[in-house]
Design an enzyme around this catalytic site. Structure first.
Site, mmCIF file in Angstrom:
data_model
loop_
_atom_site.group_PDB
_atom_site.id
_atom_site.type_symbol
_atom_site.label_atom_id
_atom_site.label_comp_id
_atom_site.label_asym_id
_atom_site.label_seq_id
_atom_site.Cartn_x
_atom_site.Cartn_y
_atom_site.Cartn_z
ATOM 1 C CD GLU A 120 -2.352 -1.234 2.874
ATOM 2 O OE1 GLU A 120 -2.002 -0.414 3.745
ATOM 3 O OE2 GLU A 120 -3.193 -2.117 3.077
ATOM 4 C CE LYS A 331 10.158 6.781 6.676
ATOM 5 N NZ LYS A 331 9.410 7.369 7.777
ATOM 6 C CB CYS A 431 26.216 41.724 -17.812
ATOM 7 S SG CYS A 431 24.535 42.321 -17.603
ATOM 8 C CB CYS A 446 19.783 40.994 -15.791
ATOM 9 S SG CYS A 446 21.056 41.532 -16.943
HETATM 10 S S1 IVH Z 1 -0.383 0.049 9.006
HETATM 11 C C1 IVH Z 1 -0.162 -2.632 12.262
HETATM 12 N N1 IVH Z 1 -0.580 1.130 6.606
HETATM 13 O O1 IVH Z 1 2.658 4.842 9.216
HETATM 14 C C2 IVH Z 1 0.369 -1.584 11.385
HETATM 15 N N2 IVH Z 1 0.285 2.470 8.382
HETATM 16 O O2 IVH Z 1 5.108 4.172 10.588
HETATM 17 C C3 IVH Z 1 -0.191 -0.235 11.643
HETATM 18 N N3 IVH Z 1 0.826 4.762 7.720
HETATM 19 O O3 IVH Z 1 1.303 4.928 12.454
HETATM 20 C C4 IVH Z 1 0.027 0.732 10.560
HETATM 21 N N4 IVH Z 1 0.216 4.576 5.621
HETATM 22 O O4 IVH Z 1 0.305 6.471 10.672
HETATM 23 C C5 IVH Z 1 -0.215 1.313 7.891
HETATM 24 N N5 IVH Z 1 -0.852 1.966 4.455
HETATM 25 C C6 IVH Z 1 -0.488 2.149 5.738
HETATM 26 C C7 IVH Z 1 0.010 3.377 6.208
HETATM 27 C C8 IVH Z 1 0.400 3.494 7.552
HETATM 28 C C9 IVH Z 1 0.686 5.389 6.555
HETATM 29 C C10 IVH Z 1 1.392 5.383 8.938
HETATM 30 C C11 IVH Z 1 0.561 5.178 10.177
HETATM 31 C C12 IVH Z 1 1.476 4.466 11.149
HETATM 32 C C13 IVH Z 1 2.824 4.815 10.611
HETATM 33 C C14 IVH Z 1 3.844 3.765 10.998
#
Ligand code: IVH
Length: 689
Positions: A120, A331, A431, A446
């Site tokens: 995702e 990331k 210039c 300029c």
């Molecule tokens: S799952 C059990 N899915 O990322 C896992 N988190 O670094 C719970 N986040 O606190 C999170 N997109 O705020 C999940 N597709 C996604 C996400 C997501 C953003 C954020 C969320 C979480 C943080 C963790």
């Protein structure tokens, strides 16, 4: 009877308003203006005021609560809100997959195959949990420390893509988890409004979303265009069915993907951009694909998240500390970083525009080390209140030029210095010509034109670029040397360069000199449109250059064209006409054109290809990301079939080709009744002969 028809109108209004909310906040395709939307709300409000007993908690009028809170209450999460482990390298993902497959194989849940995941987006916002009881939204909370968060129910009710009542047969309890965020377009609009009012400017959409959620007065939150995307769940009670048992909960389905579909079935906003992937390689492919389109998404993501698809497998894998073993965040390189602004210089662009450039303490951001970043113009520096010596936020998104977002005021030292461009740069630093600051324009320029070596260099660089004369091997370092040594003053001088001479320049071997001379020779007979574009006439981009070339057929005809003749061309307006006429009225430019002729530059016509005339005169507009074709490829196909590509939709547009995340152009097409095709539709259309 009148009552009955009023009630019917009320239900229709609610439905229509909810639909407009969906179109705006989920599809990015609003179909009505803000004013029309407000009118519908007003009408609904009036009916409800006349019939207070008809007001229900899920009416769109009930999104904004009456009174500001004194403080946020706290909420203990029925099921803990977890966070995710982070990974940055492909290697980390391979080891993640090895750990997962090892455990699942031991548990007898994986034969010889690879693990199936759902990948995702990792939305860059704030995690929120929504609690629905018997289908009604009863509570919303922030993550807090995972156990206890803040009660932000009143604020989340104002988020228009969050249903106040779930569609269909909802379970007794459903806790939905997801991310609250602000789309880039909405963020920019909000900042413009804030600036106009002299209010706080937000540094990025995430900050704006956080600031908006933290308001004690829900009226303020309601005025902020927040969105929500669901990606998980917490407490679930009272489901029927035969799905997976997860901890104490009976889930209705066996996989994460089915759970997402189930959530979407309640009309909860689930992003459609999840994807089933097989094994580590499948994950890495997804990462690469999303990474490439990231910059064009309507909202920011800071990575992707991989989750083992089978819920039974998730349960076996379990948790470490506060994060699941069955999921990981992959990331992207951070797009923002903090560093120190050491000084501010100015740069002179092709059209003389003077751009302040921040000199930075080197910082790694967006995957590269950045030492300079643009500050756009003087007004912008003042608006952001950036001072030399400040700790600043630097942003580099995709291939975009790094920019200074703003200072970190808490870290400002007393000796930070305000930048005064007029005092420091009364004249062009390159210039020495006067700098002009037209009344009402943000950009200082300029006035040296092609007398200014900086403008000359930029002009040559533009002329050599891929979409102009496409002279490979003529880089900016060499251009600097050619101009600084006085050897090349105009475009025409390029054509007189010889191999031996070029090989005398630093870092030029005989071989690269030979290749460059060959590339320049090929540019002796460019398509007329390319030559026109290469000249760098203000307001004449690629498309306009093509229109002008097709219409006039030669430079002489264009130079002789009257204002009326120019205005005949579709899409050519007064700004283009003025700029074209000003360009050719300038004796120096006429001299360059004569000189080009003298060195044997003869453009060839770029009339549409014969035999495929059915698209001659037809204008296409491209919007969004297509699944396989790049924008340049799609443009090339259309041009090859005799069609034209324009940047804006009008009644004259023949087709709009819309890909994913298409925006306002698609809306405009719907409004004007212009036919819309996707990539396959375009291919099918072009295949007809
Ligand atoms: S799952 C059990 N899915 O990322 C896992 N988190 O670094 C719970 N986040 O606190 C999170 N997109 O705020 C999940 N597709 C996604 C996400 C997501 C953003 C954020 C969320 C979480 C943080 C963790």
């Amino acid at each position: 009877m009148r009552e009955a028809s009023q009630h019917a109108r009320l239900l229709a209004l609610r439905e229509e308003i909810n639909e407009h909310n969906r179109l705006y906040y989920r599809e990015d395709a609003p179909r009505v203006s803000d004013a029309d939307y407000d009118r519908l709300m007003l009408e609904l409000n009036e009916i409800e005021r006349a019939h207070p007993d008809w007001v229900s908690p899920d009416s769109p009028t009930q999104r904004v609560g009456a009174t500001p809170l004194a403080a946020f209450g706290s909420v203990r999460h029925a099921v803990r809100m977890l966070s995710l482990g982070n990974a940055f390298e492909a290697e980390d993902i391979r080891s993640f997959d090895e750990r997962v497959s090892g455990t699942l194989r031991e548990a007898g849940l994986l034969g010889d195959g690879v693990v199936e995941y759902v990948a995702e987006y990792k939305f860059d916002g704030l995690a929120v949990s929504l609690r629905y009881e018997d289908g009604l939204l009863v509570q919303a909370a922030t993550r807090g420390d995972g156990q206890t968060g803040e009660d932000i129910t009143a604020n989340m009710r104002t988020v228009r893509s969050v249903p106040l009542r779930l569609a269909g047969q909802a379970p007794a309890v459903l806790e939905v988890r997801g991310e609250v965020l602000m789309a880039r377009r909405d963020f920019e609009h909000l900042n413009a409004v804030q600036a106009a009012r002299g209010d706080k400017i937000f540094v990025n959409p995430r900050n704006a979303a956080a600031g908006s959620l933290r308001q004690l007065d829900p009226h303020i939150t309601a005025a902020r265009p927040l969105r929500f995307y669901a990606y998980g769940w917490g407490d679930i009670q009272g489901v029927s069915g035969h799905g997976a048992l997860f901890g104490d909960a009976l889930l209705p389905y066996e996989t994460h993907e089915q759970m997402l579909e189930w959530l979407a079935g309640f009309d909860l906003p689930v992003s459609p951009h999840y994807h089933r992937c097989q094994g580590a390689q499948g994950l890495l492919d997804f990462y690469a694909k999303v990474g490439a389109t990231r910059a064009s998404l309507p909202f920011e993501i800071d990575g992707v998240v991989y989750k083992v698809n089978a819920l039974r497998a998730q349960e076996i894998l379990g948790y470490v500390a506060r994060a699941p073993r069955f999921a990981i965040a992959h990331k992207f390189p951070a797009q923002e970083a903090l560093t120190v602004l050491l000084g501010i210089d100015v740069q002179v662009g092709r059209t003389g525009a003077i751009t302040p450039v921040g000199r930075l303490k080197p910082v790694f951001v967006g995957g590269v080390t950045v030492t300079n970043a643009t500050l756009h113009n003087e007004d912008e520096i003042r608006r952001k209140d950036v001072r030399v010596g400040d700790t600043v936020i630097v942003r580099r998104a995709g291939d975009v030029i790094p920019e200074i977002v703003g200072p970190v005021l808490d870290l400002r030292s007393a000796d930070a210095v305000v930048f005064d461009m007029r005092a420091l740069f009364p004249n062009c630093p390159v210039c020495g010509s006067a700098i002009e600051r037209p009344e009402g324009e943000a950009v200082a320029r300029c006035t040296g034109a092609l007398f200014c070596p900086a403008q000359r260099k930029q002009t040559l660089w533009h002329a050599a670029s891929r979409k102009a004369l496409d002279i490979e091997g003529l880089g900016d370092k060499l251009i600097d040397q050619l101009v600084d040594s006085g050897r090349v003053n105009t475009l025409a001088d390029l054509y007189t360069l010889g191999e031996l001479e070029l090989s005398g320049y630093p870092r030029m071997g005989l071989k690269s000199a030979r290749n460059l001379v060959a590339a320049i020779a090929r540019a002796r007979h460019p398509a007329l449109s390319r030559l026109l574009y290469a000249l760098g006439i203000r307001h004449v981009g690629e498309t306009t250059a093509r229109d002008l070339a097709q219409h006039f057929g030669s430079i002489d005809a264009l130079m002789a064209a009257s204002e009326d003749a120019l205005l005949q061309i579709n899409e050519v307006g007064p700004a283009v006409v003025a700029s074209v006429q000003r360009f050719f009225a300038e004796p120096h430019n006429r001299e360059v054109i004569e000189a080009l002729r003298a060195v044997g530059v003869e453009p060839v016509s770029d009339a549409p290809i014969q035999g495929q005339k059915q698209f001659a005169g037809k204008t296409f507009v491209l919007t969004g990301t297509m699944p396989t074709l790049t924008r340049d490829e799609a443009t090339a196909l259309i041009l090859a079939a005799g069609g034209k590509v324009s940047g804006s939709v009008s009644r004259k547009t023949a087709w709009v080709i819309a890909g994913e995340e298409a925006g306002s152009k698609l809306t405009k097409a719907h409004e004007l009744g212009v036919p819309v095709l996707d990539e396959d539709g375009l291919k099918a259309l072009l295949a007809q002969t």
